[in-house]
Design a protein around this motif. Structure first.
Motif, mmCIF file in Angstrom:
data_model
loop_
_atom_site.group_PDB
_atom_site.id
_atom_site.type_symbol
_atom_site.label_atom_id
_atom_site.label_comp_id
_atom_site.label_asym_id
_atom_site.label_seq_id
_atom_site.Cartn_x
_atom_site.Cartn_y
_atom_site.Cartn_z
ATOM 1 N N GLU A 1 0.832 -1.211 0.000
ATOM 2 C CA GLU A 1 0.000 0.000 0.000
ATOM 3 C C GLU A 1 0.865 1.258 0.000
ATOM 4 O O GLU A 1 0.579 2.224 -0.711
ATOM 5 C CB GLU A 1 -0.913 -0.011 1.218
ATOM 6 C CG GLU A 1 -1.888 1.152 1.260
ATOM 7 C CD GLU A 1 -2.826 1.097 2.448
ATOM 8 O OE1 GLU A 1 -3.421 2.141 2.780
ATOM 9 O OE2 GLU A 1 -2.966 0.011 3.051
ATOM 10 N N ARG A 2 1.933 1.239 0.766
ATOM 11 C CA ARG A 2 2.862 2.379 0.794
ATOM 12 C C ARG A 2 3.515 2.573 -0.565
ATOM 13 O O ARG A 2 3.678 3.707 -1.036
ATOM 14 C CB ARG A 2 3.937 2.161 1.862
ATOM 15 C CG ARG A 2 3.475 2.361 3.286
ATOM 16 C CD ARG A 2 4.549 1.959 4.269
ATOM 17 N NE ARG A 2 5.824 2.584 3.973
ATOM 18 C CZ ARG A 2 6.991 2.170 4.477
ATOM 19 N NH1 ARG A 2 7.036 1.116 5.276
ATOM 20 N NH2 ARG A 2 8.098 2.807 4.170
ATOM 21 N N ALA A 3 3.896 1.465 -1.219
ATOM 22 C CA ALA A 3 4.531 1.549 -2.533
ATOM 23 C C ALA A 3 3.567 2.122 -3.565
ATOM 24 O O ALA A 3 3.944 2.967 -4.386
ATOM 25 C CB ALA A 3 5.003 0.158 -2.971
ATOM 26 N N GLU A 4 2.317 1.681 -3.545
ATOM 27 C CA GLU A 4 1.314 2.201 -4.473
ATOM 28 C C GLU A 4 1.074 3.685 -4.236
ATOM 29 O O GLU A 4 0.964 4.463 -5.191
ATOM 30 C CB GLU A 4 0.008 1.417 -4.317
ATOM 31 C CG GLU A 4 0.107 -0.027 -4.773
ATOM 32 C CD GLU A 4 -1.147 -0.817 -4.460
ATOM 33 O OE1 GLU A 4 -1.374 -1.860 -5.104
ATOM 34 O OE2 GLU A 4 -1.920 -0.397 -3.557
ATOM 35 N N ARG A 5 1.013 4.058 -2.981
ATOM 36 C CA ARG A 5 0.794 5.475 -2.643
ATOM 37 C C ARG A 5 1.973 6.327 -3.124
ATOM 38 O O ARG A 5 1.788 7.441 -3.617
ATOM 39 C CB ARG A 5 0.573 5.625 -1.139
ATOM 40 C CG ARG A 5 0.159 7.028 -0.716
ATOM 41 C CD ARG A 5 -0.446 7.037 0.676
ATOM 42 N NE ARG A 5 0.430 6.453 1.684
ATOM 43 C CZ ARG A 5 0.172 5.318 2.322
ATOM 44 N NH1 ARG A 5 -0.921 4.636 2.028
ATOM 45 N NH2 ARG A 5 1.008 4.850 3.226
#
Length: 204
Positions: free
Chosen positions: A171-175
């Protein structure tokens, strides 16, 4: 010896040869055991020479075909998974020296594609932090490249209590992808021509 490059010709050291093919589209070059062999090959049409080699059943066409030039200013990323899903980790190394630049994991209940995706984003974020927008990132995963381009890990794998930390990282990478503009080239590693990517964990 360089057939197609900035300045075709016969060179006696690798660094000078690399200067002629680095960044040159469809560069063609090959090392030979002797000057005589190189001089003979240089006079031939490289395509005809490759066809002749490929038609010789006693020859190894893969070793004789000129290899694509590897970008010197680059890193290579890869992931390894014990089972799929299973324990997963990923890393990035300097392409030419193999020096490890980062490594994350192992993460429980992950997949290889997720690791490949996170490795690319990790490299992009690292370069962005350093103000580096030019170094190339090599990966052998077309799936991971697609996920990065779409700014979404399109995995069918599901989150559970064992991999919550991993999915938080996804999720952090996508954000990060959705809020940053990256310019570092992401290039598919040509495994067939060059062998395993330098970041490979060697566990196959």
């Amino acid at each position: 010896m360089v057939w197609v490059g900035k300045s075709p010709g016969i060179y006696t050291d690798w660094n000078t040869c690399l200067e002629q093919v680095k960044g040159f589209p469809d560069a063609m070059y090959k090392a030979f055991e002797s000057m005589a062999e190189a001089e003979l090959a240089y006079k031939m049409n490289p395509e005809k020479l490759m066809n002749k080699i490929s038609g010789n059943k006693n020859s190894n066409s893969n070793t004789m075909r000129p290899k694509p030039a590897v970008i010197e200013d680059s890193i290579a990323v890869d992931a390894a998974c014990s089972g799929n899903p299973g324990w997963m980790e990923y890393r990035g190394v300097h392409t030419l020296s193999g020096r490890e630049l980062f490594r994350q994991g192992p993460f429980k209940n992950g997949t290889n594609n997720i690791g490949e995706f996170l490795a690319i984003v990790h490299a992009l974020a690292l370069f962005e932090k350093k103000g580096n927008r030019h170094t190339t990132i090599y990966t052998d995963s077309q799936t991971a490249i697609s996920w990065v381009m779409h700014k979404k890990a399109r995995t069918k794998h599901t989150a559970d209590h064992d991999n919550k930390d991993l999915f938080d990282l996804i999720e952090r990478a996508e954000r990060w992808l959705q809020t940053h503009t990256h310019r570092n080239p992401i290039v598919k590693w040509d495994t067939k021509a060059l062998g395993e990517i330098p970041a490979d964990f060697g566990r196959k």
